[in-house]
Design an enzyme around this catalytic site. Structure first.
Site, short mmCIF file in Angstrom:
data_model
loop_
_atom_site.label_atom_id
_atom_site.label_comp_id
_atom_site.label_asym_id
_atom_site.label_seq_id
_atom_site.Cartn_x
_atom_site.Cartn_y
_atom_site.Cartn_z
N ASN A 15 -32.12 79.69 20.44
CA ASN A 15 -31.68 78.35 20.83
C ASN A 15 -30.38 78.46 21.64
O ASN A 15 -29.34 78.84 21.11
CB ASN A 15 -31.46 77.51 19.57
N LYS A 18 -27.30 76.35 20.34
CA LYS A 18 -26.64 76.97 19.18
C LYS A 18 -25.81 78.18 19.60
O LYS A 18 -24.68 78.38 19.15
CB LYS A 18 -27.68 77.43 18.16
N ASP A 74 -29.55 77.90 10.27
CA ASP A 74 -30.67 76.97 10.21
C ASP A 74 -30.05 75.60 9.97
O ASP A 74 -29.21 75.44 9.07
CB ASP A 74 -31.67 77.32 9.12
N GLY A 161 -30.11 68.91 21.27
CA GLY A 161 -30.83 68.42 20.10
C GLY A 161 -30.69 66.91 19.93
O GLY A 161 -30.86 66.13 20.87
N TYR A 162 -30.36 66.50 18.72
CA TYR A 162 -30.25 65.09 18.36
C TYR A 162 -28.87 64.50 18.63
O TYR A 162 -28.60 63.37 18.24
CB TYR A 162 -30.57 64.91 16.87
N ASP A 163 -28.01 65.24 19.31
CA ASP A 163 -26.64 64.78 19.53
C ASP A 163 -26.54 63.38 20.14
O ASP A 163 -25.62 62.62 19.78
CB ASP A 163 -25.88 65.77 20.42
N HIS A 188 -21.20 69.91 11.81
CA HIS A 188 -21.74 70.70 10.71
C HIS A 188 -21.66 72.19 11.00
O HIS A 188 -21.29 72.98 10.15
CB HIS A 188 -23.18 70.28 10.44
N ARG A 189 -21.98 72.56 12.25
CA ARG A 189 -21.94 73.98 12.59
C ARG A 189 -20.51 74.48 12.69
O ARG A 189 -20.21 75.61 12.29
CB ARG A 189 -22.71 74.24 13.89
#
Length: 202
Positions: A15, A18, A74, A161-163, A188-189
């Site tokens: 990804n 990421k 993940d 992603g869902y950002d 979160h990351r």
């Protein structure tokens, strides 16, 4: 807690979003980052039902194949009104015949929320679980979360992603409207990476 002494680290992901985030967070610490793609490694099938389980699969597969420490993330979004979905299946919701399309995933999430009849605000959280695996099988794990809400329509063009549909608590902009530095300070990351740094890098 085992410390990471090697200056080389494989980030076990394909990804690109990421990978960019993890490079931005870790390379200032003097760690050389490579990815699965740099080594021609295929992505293992993610067969577990938890973020931790799937992160373990990815980290140990890369560490064993390359003989180097490997860090795997993940992560996903858990929407309260959808009983935590899409959760560990977050990326699966983006699958199309032509590959992953996160606009499709966001539309699917929105459609499910409308169908549920749940009133706004639609509470949600992003979760990131990291596993650092060594070739000898040892591992350490770290978890980061950020609470917020899902909005519609999508806003912003940054991130991935869902950002574009997630606004963290205490803010009025989506992750996709924030700079990488702003997002990493809240995400979160970012939280899971900081936990990893504190424990394994010092």
């Amino acid at each position: 807690m085992r410390r990471l002494t090697d200056t080389r680290l494989v980030v076990a992901t394909g990804n690109k979003g990421k990978l960019e985030e993890m490079r931005a967070l870790l390379e200032p610490r003097g760690i050389g980052i490579t990815s699965n793609a740099d080594h021609g490694l295929p992505e293992p099938e993610e067969t577990e039902n938890t973020f931790l389980g799937n992160a373990r699969i990815k980290a140990h597969a890369a560490a064993k194949a390359l003989g180097l420490p490997a860090l795997a993330d993940d992560s996903g979004i858990e929407v309260e009104a959808l009983d935590g979905a899409p959760g560990v299946r977050t990326a699966d919701w983006a699958e199309t015949p032509n590959g992953r399309d996160f606009l499709v995933a966001m539309e699917r999430t929105h459609d499910a929320l409308v169908a549920s009849g749940a009133p706004e605000p639609w509470r949600a959280r992003f979760v990131s679980v990291l596993v650092l695996a060594w070739p000898d099988g040892h591992e350490e794990s770290f978890r980061g979360e950020v609470n917020g809400r899902v909005i519609w329509p999508p806003q912003g063009v940054l991130g991935h992603g869902y950002d574009p549909i997630f606004i963290p608590d205490g803010h009025e902009r989506t992750f996709a409207e924030m700079t990488a530095e702003e997002k990493n300070a809240l995400s979160h990351r970012g939280a899971s990476i900081r936990a990893f740094e504190a424990a394994c890098l010092g």
